[in-house]
Scaffold this motif. Structure first.
Motif, PDB file in Angstrom:
ATOM      1  N   ILE A 168       0.705  -1.168  -0.008  1.00  0.00           N
ATOM      2  CA  ILE A 168       0.074  -0.114   0.062  1.00  0.00           C
ATOM      3  C   ILE A 168       0.842   1.336   0.038  1.00  0.00           C
ATOM      4  CG2 ILE A 168      -1.482   1.475   1.223  1.00  0.00           C
ATOM      5  CD1 ILE A 168      -2.830  -1.035   2.057  1.00  0.00           C
ATOM      6  N   THR A 227      -7.283   2.762  -2.551  1.00  0.00           N
ATOM      7  CA  THR A 227      -7.591   1.667  -1.175  1.00  0.00           C
ATOM      8  C   THR A 227      -8.387   0.602  -1.467  1.00  0.00           C
ATOM      9  OG1 THR A 227      -6.556   3.395   0.034  1.00  0.00           O
ATOM     10  CG2 THR A 227      -7.527   1.487   1.097  1.00  0.00           C
ATOM     11  N   PHE A 266      -7.318  -1.493  -4.235  1.00  0.00           N
ATOM     12  CA  PHE A 266      -6.216  -2.548  -3.831  1.00  0.00           C
ATOM     13  C   PHE A 266      -6.875  -3.555  -2.919  1.00  0.00           C
ATOM     14  CE2 PHE A 266      -2.959  -3.877  -0.900  1.00  0.00           C
ATOM     15  CZ  PHE A 266      -1.927  -4.143  -1.485  1.00  0.00           C
ATOM     16  N   THR A 291      -5.496   5.627   5.751  1.00  0.00           N
ATOM     17  CA  THR A 291      -5.593   4.188   5.245  1.00  0.00           C
ATOM     18  C   THR A 291      -5.885   3.178   6.184  1.00  0.00           C
ATOM     19  OG1 THR A 291      -4.386   5.072   3.180  1.00  0.00           O
ATOM     20  CG2 THR A 291      -4.712   2.570   3.399  1.00  0.00           C
TER      21      THR A 291
END
Length: 223
Positions: free
Chosen positions: A9, A47, A50, A80
């Protein structure tokens, strides 16, 4: 070395850094933290995509990812981490209360603490009410103002389930504090509870000496 979930990330978000956007974000947060310069809609989309492609971590993997992201300097990484925790909020267990304490007291500011208090701690304590006296009594007497703020705010979404005597007792303990974030929390907590029980809030405010800020915020919805 095998890349951890958090490392992947980190690489993803750093690849979308924008220094021009970062400047105003840093200024808005009063130069408390560096920023990559990724606004919320883009960061959220990145995010989510992902996690769609790689799965959303849970259990020990989630805790490891949160701790690794929390240790990074730029604020988007903490946001995040919170997004990942909120996705698994119903799975957070009493064993992870220490993790919540860690992220409340590390890199602390209103932007992360309020999410932790109102969403994560509030949800956990709602499912495991036996944790409430254990932790909130410790937090309200802590030297750490963010733990005290969390103790005041964790019932924000409880509405009719609010333990008003607990809330009022915590406010009494902190009513004389001069810190802005405590005074604001007192007013915010009372304002939210006033949506459910305005008479109790009005009576409580009338019987206690609060700062002008706390009182104004508490009574905002009632005129």
């Amino acid at each position: 070395m095998t890349q951890t979930y958090a490392m992947q990330i980190e690489l993803l978000l750093r690849g979308h850094a924008n220094a021009e956007i970062a400047g105003p974000m840093i200024a808005y947060m009063r130069n408390q933290f560096p920023f990559l310069g990724i606004k919320m809609p883009q960061r959220s989309a990145l995010t989510k995509q992902f996690m769609k492609e790689n799965g959303a971590p849970s259990g020990e993997e989630l805790e490891q990812a949160v701790r690794e992201l929390w240790a990074l300097p730029e604020r988007e990484f903490q946001y995040t981490a919170l997004m990942m925790l909120e996705k698994r909020v119903k799975e957070i267990t009493p064993a992870q209360t220490e993790l919540l304490e860690h992220i409340i007291t590390t890199g602390s500011w209103w932007d992360t603490v309020d999410v932790i208090a109102g969403h994560l701690v509030g949800a956990l304590f709602s499912r495991y009410p036996e944790l409430i006296p254990v932790y909130t009594q410790k937090w309200i007497h802590s030297d750490n103002l963010w733990l005290r703020r969390t103790a005041i705010l964790f019932q924000l979404q409880y509405k009719g389930r609010t333990d008003k005597e607990l809330l009022f007792s915590f406010i009494r303990l902190c009513a004389g504090e001069e810190d802005f974030f405590i005074r604001k929390a007192i007013g915010w907590a009372l304002r939210e509870y006033s949506k459910t029980n305005p008479d109790a809030v009005r009576q409580f405010v009338a019987g206690i000496e609060l700062s002008p800020l706390s009182k104004r915020e508490a009574l905002k919805r009632m005129g």
